[in-house]
Write a protein that holds these residues in place. Structure first.
Motif, PDB file in Angstrom:
ATOM      1  N   VAL A  74      47.180 109.175  81.566  1.00 40.85           N
ATOM      2  CA  VAL A  74      48.190 108.408  82.285  1.00 40.85           C
ATOM      3  C   VAL A  74      47.544 107.088  82.679  1.00 40.85           C
ATOM      4  O   VAL A  74      46.500 107.060  83.337  1.00 40.85           O
ATOM      5  CB  VAL A  74      48.693 109.159  83.526  1.00 40.85           C
ATOM      6  N   VAL A  75      48.132 105.980  82.256  1.00 37.02           N
ATOM      7  CA  VAL A  75      47.536 104.661  82.447  1.00 37.02           C
ATOM      8  C   VAL A  75      47.506 104.291  83.923  1.00 37.02           C
ATOM      9  O   VAL A  75      48.511 104.425  84.638  1.00 37.02           O
ATOM     10  CB  VAL A  75      48.325 103.599  81.652  1.00 37.02           C
ATOM     11  N   THR A  76      46.341 103.827  84.369  1.00 39.00           N
ATOM     12  CA  THR A  76      46.185 103.348  85.745  1.00 39.00           C
ATOM     13  C   THR A  76      45.926 101.846  85.726  1.00 39.00           C
ATOM     14  O   THR A  76      45.651 101.245  84.679  1.00 39.00           O
ATOM     15  CB  THR A  76      45.014 104.055  86.436  1.00 39.00           C
ATOM     16  N   ALA A  77      45.981 101.215  86.906  1.00 41.88           N
ATOM     17  CA  ALA A  77      45.737  99.779  87.011  1.00 41.88           C
ATOM     18  C   ALA A  77      44.314  99.445  86.591  1.00 41.88           C
ATOM     19  O   ALA A  77      44.065  98.411  85.955  1.00 41.88           O
ATOM     20  CB  ALA A  77      46.004  99.308  88.444  1.00 41.88           C
ATOM     21  N   ASP A  78      43.363 100.317  86.929  1.00 40.46           N
ATOM     22  CA  ASP A  78      41.965 100.069  86.560  1.00 40.46           C
ATOM     23  C   ASP A  78      41.786 100.069  85.045  1.00 40.46           C
ATOM     24  O   ASP A  78      41.009  99.284  84.495  1.00 40.46           O
ATOM     25  CB  ASP A  78      41.057 101.136  87.177  1.00 40.46           C
ATOM     26  N   MET A  79      42.477 100.959  84.341  1.00 40.13           N
ATOM     27  CA  MET A  79      42.380 101.002  82.879  1.00 40.13           C
ATOM     28  C   MET A  79      42.869  99.704  82.258  1.00 40.13           C
ATOM     29  O   MET A  79      42.307  99.208  81.267  1.00 40.13           O
ATOM     30  CB  MET A  79      43.196 102.173  82.329  1.00 40.13           C
ATOM     31  N   LEU A  80      43.936  99.123  82.810  1.00 40.71           N
ATOM     32  CA  LEU A  80      44.514  97.909  82.250  1.00 40.71           C
ATOM     33  C   LEU A  80      43.618  96.698  82.425  1.00 40.71           C
ATOM     34  O   LEU A  80      43.691  95.740  81.657  1.00 40.71           O
ATOM     35  CB  LEU A  80      45.880  97.640  82.890  1.00 40.71           C
ATOM     36  N   THR A  81      42.766  96.716  83.443  1.00 39.78           N
ATOM     37  CA  THR A  81      41.909  95.555  83.722  1.00 39.78           C
ATOM     38  C   THR A  81      40.470  95.767  83.284  1.00 39.78           C
ATOM     39  O   THR A  81      39.649  94.856  83.383  1.00 39.78           O
ATOM     40  CB  THR A  81      41.925  95.237  85.224  1.00 39.78           C
ATOM     41  N   ASN A  82      40.155  96.964  82.770  1.00 38.81           N
ATOM     42  CA  ASN A  82      38.780  97.277  82.378  1.00 38.81           C
ATOM     43  C   ASN A  82      38.607  97.086  80.871  1.00 38.81           C
ATOM     44  O   ASN A  82      39.124  97.869  80.079  1.00 38.81           O
ATOM     45  CB  ASN A  82      38.446  98.720  82.759  1.00 38.81           C
ATOM     46  N   PRO A  83      37.864  96.053  80.436  1.00 37.70           N
ATOM     47  CA  PRO A  83      37.694  95.810  78.994  1.00 37.70           C
ATOM     48  C   PRO A  83      36.828  96.859  78.316  1.00 37.70           C
ATOM     49  O   PRO A  83      36.822  96.961  77.087  1.00 37.70           O
ATOM     50  CB  PRO A  83      37.023  94.428  78.948  1.00 37.70           C
ATOM     51  N   ASP A  84      36.061  97.635  79.104  1.00 36.28           N
ATOM     52  CA  ASP A  84      35.179  98.663  78.538  1.00 36.28           C
ATOM     53  C   ASP A  84      35.772 100.059  78.690  1.00 36.28           C
ATOM     54  O   ASP A  84      35.046 101.055  78.635  1.00 36.28           O
ATOM     55  CB  ASP A  84      33.806  98.606  79.224  1.00 36.28           C
ATOM     56  N   PHE A  85      37.074 100.155  78.878  1.00 36.91           N
ATOM     57  CA  PHE A  85      37.730 101.451  79.019  1.00 36.91           C
ATOM     58  C   PHE A  85      37.521 102.288  77.761  1.00 36.91           C
ATOM     59  O   PHE A  85      37.750 101.831  76.650  1.00 36.91           O
ATOM     60  CB  PHE A  85      39.225 101.248  79.275  1.00 36.91           C
TER      61      PHE A  85
END
Length: 248
Positions: A74-85
């Motif tokens: 489930v996509v979180t805000a941190d995932m959307l802003t983390n280029p190393d996800f």
């Protein structure tokens, strides 16, 4: 205020896509299916296992590969802003029954020759449809791409969105037409084409010439060999005329 609005617009646009990579302990991570089930968007990972897909906070994204267990996030805000996800996938492991070998000599060649094994086939196992001829590789891929289990099979959806099903259907059609061309060539024999003035190196080119025309369906489905050869003679004349015109 204008600067704030611009920054907000850039941030909103950046957060509208999920970027990251897929990783595993040992298996290849290219061409892994990535499906946003909330938006009905899909993509596949590149050669380095990286992906990019439209997504917003709260979306459900599924990662699927033949050699891996399916993973849903489930996509979180941190995932959307983390280029190393990174998404870590678990490999499927096939365990074999234990085999005990006795009275070994230590010489690999000798021991392999002495080990007795039973020939296991679909017939010996009594499997259903054992008499059926296996599908060609391309048709097996198409079948795999258009079928799947579960309440909502993901495989057909993903392959339809990414265009893989359409490409496989094209490959299957071309494979069947090429097989039909080869069967026509075997039925009439290469000497027939030589008599019509078409050298052996140009036979395939001539058959491709026929394949691109409506007569091809008539040729491949007609059991009357005389009718087939008559049609081939007519198109051989046209083919040779076109060849001469191109040469001029």
């Amino acid at each position: 205020m204008l600067c704030s609005l611009c920054l907000y617009g850039v941030r909103s646009q950046a957060q509208d896509r999920l970027r990251g990579a897929v990783s595993s302990l040992s298996s290849e991570t290219s061409a892994i299916h990535v499906l946003n089930t909330s938006r009905h968007k899909a993509t596949i990972t590149d050669a380095n296992g990286r992906f990019e897909i439209p997504a917003s906070e709260g979306d459900s994204v599924v990662f699927s590969g033949v050699q891996f267990y399916r993973e849903t996030i489930v996509v979180t805000a941190d995932m959307l802003t983390n280029p190393d996800f990174t998404v870590y996938l678990r490999e499927k492991v096939t365990e074999l029954d234990e085999v005990v070998l006795r009275n070994l000599t230590g010489n690999l060649t000798t021991d392999m020759r002495r080990i007795k094994t039973d020939s296991v086939t679909s017939f010996s196992l009594g499997l259903p449809n054992a008499h059926k001829v296996p599908l060609p590789k391309t048709e097996r891929k198409l079948l795999e791409a258009t079928t799947g289990g579960g309440f909502i099979p993901l495989n057909p959806v993903i392959n339809a969105i990414t265009g893989r099903t359409k490409r496989l259907k094209k490959y299957v059609r071309l494979e069947r037409e090429n097989k039909a061309m080869e069967e026509i060539r075997q039925r009439v024999g290469d000497h027939f084409f030589d008599e019509m003035g078409i050298p052996e190196v140009h036979i395939s080119d001539f058959l491709f010439y026929c394949q691109a025309r409506p007569v091809f369906g008539y040729l491949k489905d007609n059991p009357d060999i005389m009718a087939v050869t008559d049609s081939l003679r007519i198109y051989a004349e046209k083919y040779l005329e076109d060849q001469e015109a191109d040469a001029d």
